[in-house]
Scaffold this motif. Structure first.
Motif, PDB file in Angstrom:
ATOM      1  N   CYS A   1       1.120  -1.385   0.103  1.00 45.66           N
ATOM      2  CA  CYS A   1      -0.206   0.300   0.180  1.00 45.66           C
ATOM      3  C   CYS A   1       1.074   1.716   0.049  1.00 45.66           C
ATOM      4  N   ALA A   2       0.375   2.542  -0.688  1.00 51.91           N
ATOM      5  CA  ALA A   2       1.157   3.027  -0.677  1.00 51.91           C
ATOM      6  C   ALA A   2       0.491   4.908  -0.139  1.00 51.91           C
ATOM      7  N   TYR A   3       0.951   5.512   0.620  1.00 55.31           N
ATOM      8  CA  TYR A   3       0.297   6.947   1.033  1.00 55.31           C
ATOM      9  C   TYR A   3       0.772   7.930   0.722  1.00 55.31           C
ATOM     10  N   SER A   4       0.083   9.405   0.131  1.00 54.80           N
ATOM     11  CA  SER A   4       0.191  10.283   0.250  1.00 54.80           C
ATOM     12  C   SER A   4       0.699  11.162   1.075  1.00 54.80           C
TER      13      SER A   4
ATOM     14  N   ASN B   1       6.848   1.897   6.110  1.00 52.57           N
ATOM     15  CA  ASN B   1       8.701   2.879   5.395  1.00 52.57           C
ATOM     16  C   ASN B   1       7.725   4.577   5.446  1.00 52.57           C
ATOM     17  N   LYS B   2       8.639   5.234   5.889  1.00 52.97           N
ATOM     18  CA  LYS B   2       8.280   6.855   6.309  1.00 52.97           C
ATOM     19  C   LYS B   2       8.529   7.176   4.875  1.00 52.97           C
ATOM     20  N   THR B   3       9.670   6.743   4.810  1.00 52.43           N
ATOM     21  CA  THR B   3      10.985   7.410   3.437  1.00 52.43           C
ATOM     22  C   THR B   3       9.970   7.334   2.162  1.00 52.43           C
ATOM     23  N   VAL B   4       9.084   6.701   1.921  1.00 49.48           N
ATOM     24  CA  VAL B   4       8.967   6.050   1.042  1.00 49.48           C
ATOM     25  C   VAL B   4       7.201   6.219   0.987  1.00 49.48           C
ATOM     26  N   LYS B   5       7.024   6.384   1.804  1.00 49.02           N
ATOM     27  CA  LYS B   5       5.620   6.390   2.469  1.00 49.02           C
ATOM     28  C   LYS B   5       4.855   5.097   2.173  1.00 49.02           C
TER      29      LYS B   5
END
Lengths: 114, 111
Positions: B23-26, B67-71
């Motif tokens: 999952c990706a978040y913005s 992974n907060k660096t790459v969200k």
């Protein structure tokens, strides 16, 4: 031991005929939410109540209204259902509106429009 | 705008294998994330959550990585079973405890 209970599980109504869906909770949570979920899509928030304060999402059609007579119960009223309103309607609760709390969902009411 | 999205709409795995759902978040300000499992005809069921001050959290057979660096958020299911077949949603917690759901990934477990 269901905690968020939705009735009925399946509801059939006629085009334009008002329908009411119900939700009850045994968690004593302050916040209750109504979502619409169409096939193969994520739930979409319609509105929520923080205690008795009603909060409508900007794009929720005027056709949809809600009532929360007490902490335990919340109703979704669809005044004049159209074919596009056929969907699963999910009720959820959370303890309060502070961040960092999961929402607890019922098993939904599947609404069909004839 | 803020959004949460998934990379794969359908994941098919063999029973007993491990599953990874991504999952990706913005919204880089988001500080709380939840994974839900939704079986056919049922409501979303809470699986596991994670706060932004953590990188990893483990439950029973499930692990969430953040992974907060790459969200990026992932859900790992160990030794996948037929009962794990469902649609999995990640959700991002916004102000006022509102959820923004990702598009969902359907997990299919082959016997």
């Amino acid at each position: 031991d269901a905690m968020v209970i939705q009735n009925p599980r399946y509801q059939v109504t006629q085009f334009g005929k008002p329908v009411t869906l119900s939700c009850s909770q045994t968690l004593n949570h302050n916040v209750m939410y109504w979502y619409q979920q169409k096939s193969s899509q994520a739930p979409k928030l319609l509105f929520h109540y923080y205690d008795k304060d009603f909060n409508n999402e900007a794009d929720t059609p005027d056709n949809f209204q809600s009532r929360r007579p007490n902490t335990s119960f919340c109703f979704l009223d669809i005044r004049s259902p159209g074919l596009g309103d056929a969907a699963m309607y999910l009720c959820a609760t959370s303890r309060d509106s502070g961040g960092g709390q999961p929402q607890h969902f019922g098993d939904g009411t599947r609404l069909s429009i004839l | 705008g803020e959004s949460v999205g998934l990379h794969l709409p359908t994941l098919s795995v063999q029973e007993g294998d491990n599953s990874i759902i991504n999952c990706a978040y913005s919204n880089s300000a988001s500080d709380y994330f939840i994974w839900y499992k939704q079986e056919s005809g049922k409501g979303p069921q809470f699986i596991i959550d994670i706060r932004s001050n953590m990188d990893k959290r483990q439950g029973q057979r499930v692990t969430v990585l953040l992974n907060k660096t790459v969200k990026h958020l992932s859900l790992q299911i160990a030794a996948t079973q037929p009962g794990d077949s469902a649609v999995y949603f990640c959700a991002e917690n916004n102000a006022g405890n509102m959820l923004t759901f990702g598009g969902g990934t359907r997990l299919m477990v082959k016997p």
